[in-house]
Design a protein around this motif. Structure first.
Motif, short mmCIF file in Angstrom:
data_model
loop_
_atom_site.label_atom_id
_atom_site.label_comp_id
_atom_site.label_asym_id
_atom_site.label_seq_id
_atom_site.Cartn_x
_atom_site.Cartn_y
_atom_site.Cartn_z
N LEU A 20 1.69 -13.83 -3.60
CA LEU A 20 0.68 -12.79 -3.40
C LEU A 20 1.19 -11.70 -2.46
N ALA A 21 1.88 -12.11 -1.41
CA ALA A 21 2.42 -11.12 -0.47
C ALA A 21 3.40 -10.19 -1.17
N GLU A 22 4.23 -10.75 -2.04
CA GLU A 22 5.21 -9.93 -2.76
C GLU A 22 4.54 -8.98 -3.74
N HIS A 23 3.54 -9.47 -4.48
CA HIS A 23 2.96 -8.68 -5.55
C HIS A 23 1.82 -7.78 -5.09
N LEU A 24 1.37 -7.96 -3.86
CA LEU A 24 0.35 -7.07 -3.32
C LEU A 24 0.95 -6.12 -2.29
N ALA A 25 2.28 -6.12 -2.15
CA ALA A 25 2.94 -5.23 -1.20
C ALA A 25 2.81 -3.79 -1.67
N GLY A 26 2.83 -2.87 -0.71
CA GLY A 26 2.74 -1.46 -1.04
C GLY A 26 1.57 -0.81 -0.34
N ASP A 27 1.49 0.49 -0.48
CA ASP A 27 0.43 1.23 0.21
C ASP A 27 -0.94 0.95 -0.38
N LEU A 28 -1.01 0.79 -1.70
CA LEU A 28 -2.28 0.57 -2.36
C LEU A 28 -2.21 -0.73 -3.16
N PRO A 29 -3.18 -1.65 -2.99
CA PRO A 29 -3.16 -2.88 -3.79
C PRO A 29 -3.51 -2.57 -5.24
N PRO A 30 -3.15 -3.45 -6.15
CA PRO A 30 -3.53 -3.25 -7.55
C PRO A 30 -5.05 -3.20 -7.69
N VAL A 31 -5.50 -2.50 -8.70
CA VAL A 31 -6.93 -2.48 -8.99
C VAL A 31 -7.21 -3.49 -10.09
N PRO A 32 -8.47 -3.97 -10.17
CA PRO A 32 -8.79 -4.91 -11.25
C PRO A 32 -8.49 -4.28 -12.60
N GLY A 33 -7.84 -4.99 -13.45
CA GLY A 33 -7.53 -4.44 -14.76
C GLY A 33 -6.55 -5.31 -15.52
N ARG A 34 -6.21 -4.85 -16.71
CA ARG A 34 -5.34 -5.63 -17.58
C ARG A 34 -3.95 -5.81 -16.98
N GLU A 73 -6.15 -18.59 -0.84
CA GLU A 73 -5.10 -17.62 -0.57
C GLU A 73 -5.37 -16.30 -1.29
N TYR A 74 -5.94 -16.38 -2.48
CA TYR A 74 -6.27 -15.16 -3.23
C TYR A 74 -7.30 -14.33 -2.46
N ALA A 75 -8.31 -15.02 -1.92
CA ALA A 75 -9.33 -14.31 -1.14
C ALA A 75 -8.75 -13.79 0.17
N ARG A 76 -7.92 -14.59 0.81
CA ARG A 76 -7.33 -14.20 2.09
C ARG A 76 -6.44 -12.96 1.94
N ALA A 77 -5.80 -12.83 0.78
CA ALA A 77 -4.91 -11.70 0.54
C ALA A 77 -5.66 -10.44 0.11
N HIS A 78 -7.00 -10.53 -0.01
CA HIS A 78 -7.83 -9.42 -0.48
C HIS A 78 -7.32 -8.91 -1.84
N ALA A 79 -6.99 -9.85 -2.70
CA ALA A 79 -6.51 -9.50 -4.04
C ALA A 79 -7.66 -8.94 -4.87
N PRO A 80 -7.36 -8.22 -5.94
CA PRO A 80 -8.41 -7.57 -6.73
C PRO A 80 -9.35 -8.58 -7.40
N ALA A 81 -10.57 -8.12 -7.65
CA ALA A 81 -11.51 -8.93 -8.43
C ALA A 81 -10.93 -9.17 -9.81
N ARG A 82 -11.22 -10.33 -10.36
CA ARG A 82 -10.62 -10.73 -11.64
C ARG A 82 -11.46 -10.24 -12.82
N LEU A 83 -10.75 -9.79 -13.86
CA LEU A 83 -11.41 -9.49 -15.13
C LEU A 83 -11.34 -10.66 -16.10
#
Length: 387
Positions: A20-34, A73-83
């Motif tokens: 999650l740390a690797e794939h959520l790195a960057g200035d803006l996290p991914p948005v929910p989507g395909r 861990e998904y919630a802790r990383a503030h990952a996008p809501a799931r579609l």
């Protein structure tokens, strides 16, 4: 029962956190989507709870502890809501339990790869909590071939984005209540036969949809569990709706509660004994719900457990929304500072929490329906008279 995480679970936590740390790195996290669903699929993180899949469909598998770890861990990383929640956590386990080999082979890999999104065609006008009152019909042309579906579904999340819909429909003419129902897998891409209309809310958002079926086709081999067995399959699916996904939901609840507590401390509301008592009570009840969910998932198949779980979290979440407004005080009724009539009205997180949580005791089976099920099927009380 021992709810502690073992070494295997902690190793899984380390792997999940690193990914999650690797794939959520960057200035803006991914948005929910395909794109994000496909990213999760490539990593093998979709379908962890498909325990008897043994990785056959391109997904990892994990113990119950591992599934909880991933959700945390998904919630802790503030990952996008799931579609892809409906396909992964509802349809996937249902196909493993009730589907045939061809259905599993066709649909599960696409879900695990994050390539196909699903919506749920259950609720109808007049048949929301009382699911047995479904009036949508599916007729098989000349006794064979494809089914033709006619009817309306409502409160359908993600219908405007979904590729497929699992639809509960009446396939036996003249049948009533829970008899003569079937669960059909219906492709959404049928222009002129399926129409999706957003349900616009006061906030300006459209989280739900109405779906109209006008002769929509479903292939005969896409009936899950066999024709006429839809009620049994539907109940099994609803039980899964209140399974591991309930733990994921509770992690989101914990984050909302933490936000309310921080606000109460910052504004001084936490110094008021009545508010402090409500905050402590919300925290204690959330812990109780967590242990209840873990015990149920660990094999406690007590009758009515899913219905009790729905009653617990729905009331808890609605009270949290009320508490959030109490902590906010008078500013809770004000709109954004930059509001303009030419722009959609936007609520802040706690205002959305309050307004949306008013529906928690209605959707997914209202409190009244849950209590009726517990009274009749668990306590053995006389059934309520029905027309």
């Amino acid at each position: 029962m021992d709810f502690a995480f073992g070494p295997e679970d902690e190793a899984f936590r380390h792997e999940a956190r690193a990914w999650l740390a690797e794939h959520l790195a960057g200035d803006l996290p991914p948005v929910p989507g395909r794109a994000w669903e496909r990213e999760l699929g490539t990593g093998g993180w979709i379908g962890l709870g498909w325990s008897d899949a043994r990785g056959t469909y391109g997904n990892r598998t994990a113990t119950l502890g591992g599934q909880v770890v991933w959700a945390e861990e998904y919630a802790r990383a503030h990952a996008p809501a799931r579609l892809g929640h409906l396909g992964e956590n509802l349809l996937g386990p249902t196909l493993l339990a009730h589907g045939d080999a061809a259905q599993r082979t066709r649909f599960l890999p696409a879900i695990a790869r994050g390539e196909e999104l699903w919506c749920q065609g259950y609720s109808e006008p007049g048949a929301g909590s009382d699911l047995a009152a479904v009036r949508t019909v599916a007729v098989r042309a000349d006794g064979g071939g494809a089914y033709r579906i006619s009817g309306q579904k409502t409160w359908t999340s993600h219908a405007h984005e979904a590729d497929w819909c699992f639809v509960l429909a009446r396939t036996t003419p003249g049948s009533r209540r829970h008899h003569g129902l079937s669960l059909l897998l219906v492709p959404m891409g049928q222009p002129g036969r399926i129409e999706v209309r957003p349900i616009r809310q006061l906030s300006g958002d459209a989280d739900f949809n109405e779906v109209f079926f006008d002769g929509a086709e479903a292939r005969a081999e896409h009936v899950v569990g066999g024709e006429g067995n839809g009620w049994r399959v539907a109940l099994g699916l609803l039980a899964r709706e209140r399974g591991v996904s309930t733990l994921t939901q509770q992690i989101g609840f914990a984050a909302e509660l933490a936000r309310v507590i921080r606000l109460a401390v910052r504004t001084g509301a936490a110094e008021e004994p009545a508010v402090r008592d409500r905050l402590v009570r919300q925290w204690a009840e959330l812990q109780t719900m967590r242990w209840h969910a873990l015990r149920t998932l660990a094999g406690d198949d007590a009758p009515g457990a899913p219905n009790v779980a729905k009653l617990l979290w729905a009331g808890w979440h609605r009270r949290l929304g009320e508490l959030a407004m109490q902590v906010r005080g008078a500013p809770a009724v004000l709109g954004p500072d930059d509001w303009h009539p030419d722009r959609p009205y936007r609520l802040d997180a706690l205002q959305r929490l309050f307004l949306f949580s008013r529906a928690d005791t209605i959707y997914g089976g209202s409190d009244e329906i849950q209590r009726g099920i517990i009274a009749e099927r668990v306590l053995g009380l006389p059934k309520e008279a029905r027309p």
